[in-house]
Design a protein around this motif. Structure first.
Motif, PDB file in Angstrom:
ATOM      1  N   PHE A  42      14.020  -6.230   6.010  1.00 52.34           N
ATOM      2  CA  PHE A  42      14.432  -5.294   6.516  1.00 52.34           C
ATOM      3  C   PHE A  42      13.471  -4.635   6.027  1.00 52.34           C
ATOM      4  CE2 PHE A  42      17.823  -7.014   6.438  1.00 52.34           C
ATOM      5  CZ  PHE A  42      18.955  -6.741   7.964  1.00 52.34           C
ATOM      6  N   GLN A  43      12.588  -3.196   6.914  1.00 55.03           N
ATOM      7  CA  GLN A  43      11.698  -2.839   7.492  1.00 55.03           C
ATOM      8  C   GLN A  43      11.812  -1.533   5.987  1.00 55.03           C
ATOM      9  OE1 GLN A  43      10.277  -1.303  10.633  1.00 55.03           O
ATOM     10  NE2 GLN A  43      10.708  -3.548  11.125  1.00 55.03           N
ATOM     11  N   ASP A  44      12.958  -1.164   5.583  1.00 55.00           N
ATOM     12  CA  ASP A  44      13.883  -0.424   4.681  1.00 55.00           C
ATOM     13  C   ASP A  44      13.089  -1.271   3.318  1.00 55.00           C
ATOM     14  OD1 ASP A  44      13.964   1.511   6.402  1.00 55.00           O
ATOM     15  OD2 ASP A  44      16.326   1.026   6.390  1.00 55.00           O
ATOM     16  N   ASP A  45      13.595  -2.038   2.748  1.00 53.76           N
ATOM     17  CA  ASP A  45      13.142  -3.221   2.010  1.00 53.76           C
ATOM     18  C   ASP A  45      11.987  -2.801   1.121  1.00 53.76           C
ATOM     19  OD1 ASP A  45      15.683  -3.225   1.895  1.00 53.76           O
ATOM     20  OD2 ASP A  45      15.935  -5.110   2.237  1.00 53.76           O
ATOM     21  N   VAL A  46      10.660  -2.432   1.416  1.00 58.26           N
ATOM     22  CA  VAL A  46       9.545  -2.703   1.349  1.00 58.26           C
ATOM     23  C   VAL A  46       9.082  -1.760   0.029  1.00 58.26           C
ATOM     24  CG1 VAL A  46       7.233  -2.364   1.881  1.00 58.26           C
ATOM     25  CG2 VAL A  46       8.161  -3.297   3.359  1.00 58.26           C
ATOM     26  N   ARG A  47       8.670  -2.209  -0.598  1.00 56.63           N
ATOM     27  CA  ARG A  47       8.512  -1.488  -2.384  1.00 56.63           C
ATOM     28  C   ARG A  47       7.148  -1.497  -2.838  1.00 56.63           C
ATOM     29  NH1 ARG A  47      12.989   0.349  -0.819  1.00 56.63           N
ATOM     30  NH2 ARG A  47      14.856  -0.705  -1.681  1.00 56.63           N
ATOM     31  N   SER A  48       6.305  -2.288  -2.423  1.00 59.17           N
ATOM     32  CA  SER A  48       4.825  -1.982  -2.219  1.00 59.17           C
ATOM     33  C   SER A  48       3.684  -2.305  -1.541  1.00 59.17           C
ATOM     34  CB  SER A  48       4.126  -1.948  -4.022  1.00 59.17           C
ATOM     35  OG  SER A  48       4.439  -3.403  -3.949  1.00 59.17           O
ATOM     36  N   PHE A  49       2.883  -1.817  -0.761  1.00 53.42           N
ATOM     37  CA  PHE A  49       1.716  -2.761  -0.333  1.00 53.42           C
ATOM     38  C   PHE A  49       0.614  -2.529  -0.819  1.00 53.42           C
ATOM     39  CE2 PHE A  49       1.220   2.002   0.549  1.00 53.42           C
ATOM     40  CZ  PHE A  49      -0.050   1.873   1.139  1.00 53.42           C
ATOM     41  N   ARG A  50      -0.790  -3.016  -0.562  1.00 50.97           N
ATOM     42  CA  ARG A  50      -1.595  -3.106  -0.321  1.00 50.97           C
ATOM     43  C   ARG A  50      -1.928  -3.701   0.962  1.00 50.97           C
ATOM     44  NH1 ARG A  50      -3.805  -3.935  -5.429  1.00 50.97           N
ATOM     45  NH2 ARG A  50      -3.011  -1.578  -6.729  1.00 50.97           N
ATOM     46  N   ASN A  57      -5.569  -6.960   7.060  1.00 49.09           N
ATOM     47  CA  ASN A  57      -4.199  -7.286   6.571  1.00 49.09           C
ATOM     48  C   ASN A  57      -3.947  -6.192   6.039  1.00 49.09           C
ATOM     49  OD1 ASN A  57      -4.381 -10.257   7.411  1.00 49.09           O
ATOM     50  ND2 ASN A  57      -5.574 -10.343   6.388  1.00 49.09           N
ATOM     51  N   VAL A  58      -2.426  -6.304   6.102  1.00 51.74           N
ATOM     52  CA  VAL A  58      -1.838  -5.440   4.465  1.00 51.74           C
ATOM     53  C   VAL A  58      -0.347  -6.697   4.410  1.00 51.74           C
ATOM     54  CG1 VAL A  58       0.278  -3.172   4.937  1.00 51.74           C
ATOM     55  CG2 VAL A  58      -1.499  -2.979   6.013  1.00 51.74           C
ATOM     56  N   TYR A  59      -0.651  -6.345   3.099  1.00 46.14           N
ATOM     57  CA  TYR A  59       0.479  -7.589   2.365  1.00 46.14           C
ATOM     58  C   TYR A  59       1.589  -6.038   1.792  1.00 46.14           C
ATOM     59  CZ  TYR A  59      -3.146 -10.169   2.089  1.00 46.14           C
ATOM     60  OH  TYR A  59      -4.373 -11.163   2.824  1.00 46.14           O
ATOM     61  N   VAL A  60       2.592  -6.671   1.956  1.00 43.83           N
ATOM     62  CA  VAL A  60       4.088  -5.997   1.704  1.00 43.83           C
ATOM     63  C   VAL A  60       4.480  -6.860   0.713  1.00 43.83           C
ATOM     64  CG1 VAL A  60       3.483  -3.968   3.641  1.00 43.83           C
ATOM     65  CG2 VAL A  60       5.150  -6.250   3.504  1.00 43.83           C
ATOM     66  N   ARG A  61       5.029  -6.133  -0.182  1.00 42.50           N
ATOM     67  CA  ARG A  61       6.318  -7.005  -1.397  1.00 42.50           C
ATOM     68  C   ARG A  61       7.596  -6.035  -0.677  1.00 42.50           C
ATOM     69  NH1 ARG A  61       6.040  -9.386  -6.062  1.00 42.50           N
ATOM     70  NH2 ARG A  61       3.155  -8.266  -6.436  1.00 42.50           N
ATOM     71  N   GLU A  62       8.313  -6.700  -1.021  1.00 43.07           N
ATOM     72  CA  GLU A  62      10.293  -6.823  -0.438  1.00 43.07           C
ATOM     73  C   GLU A  62      10.821  -6.518  -1.958  1.00 43.07           C
ATOM     74  OE1 GLU A  62      13.796  -8.239   1.192  1.00 43.07           O
ATOM     75  OE2 GLU A  62      11.794  -9.696   0.419  1.00 43.07           O
ATOM     76  N   LEU A  63      11.685  -6.353  -1.619  1.00 43.08           N
ATOM     77  CA  LEU A  63      12.864  -6.046  -2.589  1.00 43.08           C
ATOM     78  C   LEU A  63      12.792  -6.870  -3.414  1.00 43.08           C
ATOM     79  CD1 LEU A  63      15.003  -3.543  -3.855  1.00 43.08           C
ATOM     80  CD2 LEU A  63      16.780  -4.685  -1.700  1.00 43.08           C
ATOM     81  N   ASP A  64      13.008  -8.694  -3.042  1.00 43.70           N
ATOM     82  CA  ASP A  64      12.919  -9.844  -3.496  1.00 43.70           C
ATOM     83  C   ASP A  64      12.417  -9.871  -3.967  1.00 43.70           C
ATOM     84  OD1 ASP A  64      12.474 -11.095  -1.520  1.00 43.70           O
ATOM     85  OD2 ASP A  64      13.367 -12.376  -1.233  1.00 43.70           O
ATOM     86  N   LYS A  65      11.020  -9.846  -4.490  1.00 43.55           N
ATOM     87  CA  LYS A  65       9.382  -9.822  -4.442  1.00 43.55           C
ATOM     88  C   LYS A  65       8.627 -10.398  -3.702  1.00 43.55           C
ATOM     89  CE  LYS A  65      11.027  -8.169  -9.265  1.00 43.55           C
ATOM     90  NZ  LYS A  65      10.548  -7.634 -10.207  1.00 43.55           N
ATOM     91  N   THR A  66       9.319 -10.582  -2.674  1.00 48.19           N
ATOM     92  CA  THR A  66       8.470 -11.695  -1.309  1.00 48.19           C
ATOM     93  C   THR A  66       7.482 -10.827  -1.095  1.00 48.19           C
ATOM     94  OG1 THR A  66       9.997 -13.352  -1.255  1.00 48.19           O
ATOM     95  CG2 THR A  66       8.702 -13.457   0.416  1.00 48.19           C
ATOM     96  N   ILE A  67       6.404 -11.365  -1.030  1.00 44.78           N
ATOM     97  CA  ILE A  67       5.327 -10.870  -0.295  1.00 44.78           C
ATOM     98  C   ILE A  67       4.888 -11.289   0.903  1.00 44.78           C
ATOM     99  CG2 ILE A  67       2.718 -10.545  -0.664  1.00 44.78           C
ATOM    100  CD1 ILE A  67       3.194 -10.273  -3.603  1.00 44.78           C
ATOM    101  N   TYR A  68       4.910 -10.429   2.255  1.00 42.20           N
ATOM    102  CA  TYR A  68       4.299 -10.677   3.995  1.00 42.20           C
ATOM    103  C   TYR A  68       2.654 -10.506   3.616  1.00 42.20           C
ATOM    104  CZ  TYR A  68       9.045 -11.872   3.610  1.00 42.20           C
ATOM    105  OH  TYR A  68      10.872 -11.962   3.265  1.00 42.20           O
ATOM    106  N   ARG A  69       2.526 -11.025   4.934  1.00 40.18           N
ATOM    107  CA  ARG A  69       1.579  -9.836   5.410  1.00 40.18           C
ATOM    108  C   ARG A  69       1.212 -10.147   6.283  1.00 40.18           C
ATOM    109  NH1 ARG A  69      -3.020 -13.337   8.435  1.00 40.18           N
ATOM    110  NH2 ARG A  69      -2.056 -14.684   8.249  1.00 40.18           N
ATOM    111  N   LEU A  70       0.914  -8.830   6.560  1.00 40.27           N
ATOM    112  CA  LEU A  70       0.833  -8.169   7.836  1.00 40.27           C
ATOM    113  C   LEU A  70      -0.545  -8.571   8.197  1.00 40.27           C
ATOM    114  CD1 LEU A  70       3.385  -5.254   7.167  1.00 40.27           C
ATOM    115  CD2 LEU A  70       3.739  -7.155   8.658  1.00 40.27           C
TER     116      LEU A  70
END
Length: 137
Positions: A42-50, A57-70
């Motif tokens: 869920f996009q609202d669950d993003v807690r940090s990004f770089r 690329n944008v790397y986002v850390r989600e609420l459960d600490k999983t990191i996703y690549r955009l």
């Protein structure tokens, strides 16, 4: 056909279908079916990004600490200096799954334009460890 025979045929067909499912191999050599590769958050669950140094690329850390690549779908010049990001969901969707596109709103400038990004997927632990420290959210 009896119910037991029909159920047996169903199980065999299901097993054959599973054996033909596409398989992807991750960087650490493990495999996962394509169904498991379609991760969502869920996009609202993003807690940090770089943002990566190259801005692609944008790397986002989600609420459960999983990191996703955009992946940026085009130029996004303000991304490397962004202090905050937000999402402008396409089609009113609040979740983002592997392969989906969304607009990324880069904070810090009143004149900033949304960037189109595609969610490439969740990173494995090995992929996170291989990221330069500067790119890890």
């Amino acid at each position: 056909m009896s119910a037991r025979l029909a159920f047996s045929v169903f199980l065999c067909a299901l097993g054959a279908l599973a054996a033909c499912a596409p398989v992807s191999t991750s960087a650490d050599g493990t495999t996962a079916t394509a169904a498991n590769a379609r991760k969502c958050f869920f996009q609202d669950d993003v807690r940090s990004f770089r943002a990566s140094a190259d801005g692609r690329n944008v790397y986002v850390r989600e609420l459960d600490k999983t990191i996703y690549r955009l992946e940026a779908a085009g130029a996004c010049p303000e991304l490397s200096d962004a202090l905050a990001i937000g999402f402008a969901p396409m089609g009113g969707m609040n979740s983002l799954c592997t392969g989906d596109y969304t607009r990324l709103v880069v904070g810090g400038s009143p004149s900033s334009m949304p960037c189109s990004v595609r969610m490439a997927g969740a990173l494995t632990e090995a992929e996170v460890a291989a990221l330069p420290a500067r790119d890890r959210p």
